[in-house]
Scaffold this motif. Sequence first.
Motif, mmCIF file in Angstrom:
data_model
loop_
_atom_site.group_PDB
_atom_site.id
_atom_site.type_symbol
_atom_site.label_atom_id
_atom_site.label_comp_id
_atom_site.label_asym_id
_atom_site.label_seq_id
_atom_site.Cartn_x
_atom_site.Cartn_y
_atom_site.Cartn_z
ATOM 1 N N LYS A 95 2.694 -3.565 -13.114
ATOM 2 C CA LYS A 95 4.110 -3.806 -12.820
ATOM 3 C C LYS A 95 4.940 -2.529 -13.005
ATOM 4 C CE LYS A 95 4.848 -5.627 -17.507
ATOM 5 N NZ LYS A 95 5.251 -6.825 -18.300
ATOM 6 N N ASN A 96 4.443 -1.599 -13.819
ATOM 7 C CA ASN A 96 5.109 -0.307 -14.011
ATOM 8 C C ASN A 96 4.297 0.832 -13.390
ATOM 9 O OD1 ASN A 96 7.288 -1.329 -15.669
ATOM 10 N ND2 ASN A 96 5.783 -1.571 -17.309
ATOM 11 N N SER A 156 2.369 -3.962 -2.796
ATOM 12 C CA SER A 156 2.197 -4.980 -3.845
ATOM 13 C C SER A 156 0.726 -5.293 -4.088
ATOM 14 C CB SER A 156 2.935 -6.265 -3.438
ATOM 15 O OG SER A 156 2.399 -6.771 -2.209
ATOM 16 N N LYS A 199 -0.468 -4.420 -7.499
ATOM 17 C CA LYS A 199 0.001 -5.297 -8.570
ATOM 18 C C LYS A 199 -0.873 -6.546 -8.703
ATOM 19 C CE LYS A 199 4.850 -3.859 -8.282
ATOM 20 N NZ LYS A 199 6.234 -4.291 -8.083
#
Length: 796
Positions: A474-475, A612, A615
């Motif tokens: 997420k980071n 994404s 992720k």
Amino acid sequence: MNNIKIAFRSLSRNKGFTFINITGLAVGLAVCIMIMLYVTHEMSYDSFHKNGKRIYNLRASIKMGGNVMNMAYMSYAAGPIVKQNNPVVEDYMRTMVYFRPMVVSNPASPENKFAENKLIFADAGFFNFYSFKLLSGEASEALKAPFSVVISKDIAKKYFGNTNPVGETLIIKTDSAYTYHITGVAENAPSNSSIDFNFVASNTSLLSMKEASMYTGSQEISFGSFGLNLLLKHASDTAALRRNLQAMAKKDKSLGEMIYTLSPITDTHLHMNFGDSSNTRYLKIFPLVAVLILLLALVNYMSLSTARATLRAKEVGVRKVSGASRISIAMQFYVESALFAGISFVLGYCLCYLCKPWFLNVLQLKIDNSFLYSPVVLGLLFALLVLTVLIAGSYPSLVLSAFKPVVTLKGKMSRQAGGTAVRKVFTTLQFAISVGLIICGIIIDRQLYYFRHADTGINRDNIVMLPVGTNLVKNYQAFKKDIGDLAGVGEVATSHYAMYKGYDMFFAAGKTKEEKSIPIANLVADNNFIPVLGLKWKYQPAPNTEITGRNKVVINELAIGKLHLPANPVGSFISDGNNNLQVMGVLKNFNFSSMADELRPFALITLPDTSSFWKKTGCSLFVKINPHTNLPTLLAKMQGIYKKYDRDTPFDYTFMDDAFNQQYKAEDRLAAIFSLFTYITVILATMGLFGLAAFTIEQRTKEIGIRKILGASLSKISTLLSLDFLKLVLLSVIIASPVAWWAMHNWLQNFANRITIPWWVFTAAGGIAVLAAIITVSYHAIKAALANPVDSLRSE
């Protein structure tokens, strides 16, 4: 007792020969014992289970077009379906090994977090199905409830000391953090178990997780995450089960043509594991080497024993005149051989015990001490001792007991006494074994050198790969930017998998009836992947063309021919079964997996750095480090950035060239062990030659004295004495070379990329053997040639 006294006198009287005999035999026995322990341990996997003869592993393969896909792991639903359709199945057991990193902590001290491994999820009857010992807890109840876990004895001690942890809790963070209730403590899994664990959690835990669908998957028999073992009602039910499984396969065509494979659990380790976990490639080589080394050591003993036959001839003659039978004399020498073998065996076992940690470390194996003293191992050790005594004593006792008393007491024993021809055969055999192993060792080393120095099409230098888990993704963009901004870092790139750690597959539509679908290895990466790894273009994308996107692909040269595309396929389309992918460019072939494997068609899909996709799945960050950078300092800074974004997961990294070399760990271990075996055989052969040369030259002392009186020079005498032995060594080279070539030619066929066996290997091996023989024999030859002839002829 009289025979034992005589044997001890013989030992003490001839200290040099005793040392050579006992040491050589002890070394041979030590090697044989070590290899015997290793092979026995590998062959004993899973034999400790009470119902082991009734437990069978079920796997499947599916034919799709002309390709076969193996299913090592099956869907969660497969177990109940198979049991329901097969009345011969009494029970089933599904286990899922959790391969991803996990973090464990004790709620009583949450600040102490540890990275752990060996977590498996299993059905409720795990400890009844298998014979793993529970130290506390109820086997039938331990894994029934969601988020219940049984821990191993070592883990219990690590987190709870000497207190009983049943009823306590542990926080285990897999994809997410969950609190597990400890319902039992199990004895550590034996070293010869294909199922190894630190934590056994209930399968109902998986069903309660938010990621449950990812693991449980299809409600039919299909690919999955679970190993499936079946307990049959009777061991003889395998034929009926196979028939039933074939009938099931014919009915279900949803996945294509399915073929079920049924194998005993005891075969899992050696025949069903993928990768290098079972060391199976050694099981054919090492026993042969052990036999050769033991044979060499026994030949040494028999050769030196019979070589000294003339010194024992009068003793045998007097005994026979005094009424001793041939059987009693043979028994005397058998007792002497038994004493030699017994002392050698004890020394060999001690050597084995001292060298065992190194040997197991090289093979990356663990063998429990309890296994070393099991009835099977003790029985094999006793059998080896008896076999050694029988073989070592057989030939000397037959030769020495056959002497005729009239001839021996008149002193007319010729130099042929004691079987000179046989000793020449022994010496030739010894050096043939040594030369053969030297040749094999050199070729193995050359093949490994070729693997490491061949052009793979990838620039692996100074690239560090950092695994990025679900906690950090997420980071990820911020993490990647901070890493890229460090001084000493050149470029960074992202890939779904670390290089040489895996890739995905899809099936492209073929152009012929024979090839309806073609397997294509594929990898998802970002735009920087190609420049960071230094991949070269065969056909570059058109200028100002964007290659990034789900429906765009870059292929390698091999894929052009396999997919029957135009010579320059840029702009063409291929299908992955769901989508049409436009070919944006072609990369020159590069080895994205082991050099031992054939190169495969490859497709690279590039996604934006902000996708994404990373992720959802996690990824690997590739960091190109500039030359002349202080690595420890840079890695410490990387760790600091990593901990800034993920405090729970341990920081880990791998250099790409280390990951590449790790693929050949099996060959590295083989080379290391083979080198040791080669040194041992050369030493044993030269020890035997040393003792034999000493005795042979001792017999020719008067001849040498006469030659010196008649004017023979030092060099002529040394050459004369050495020539007979060198002829035998050269003969051994001629015998060993074709055998070694055949063995290594077959071994090299295991590798898609391999060397051709160079001619100089045989010359080098022969030169080493000849040099060892010259050094060994020259000592005694020069010593005899320098002796005063007056001393050697005085008795005449």
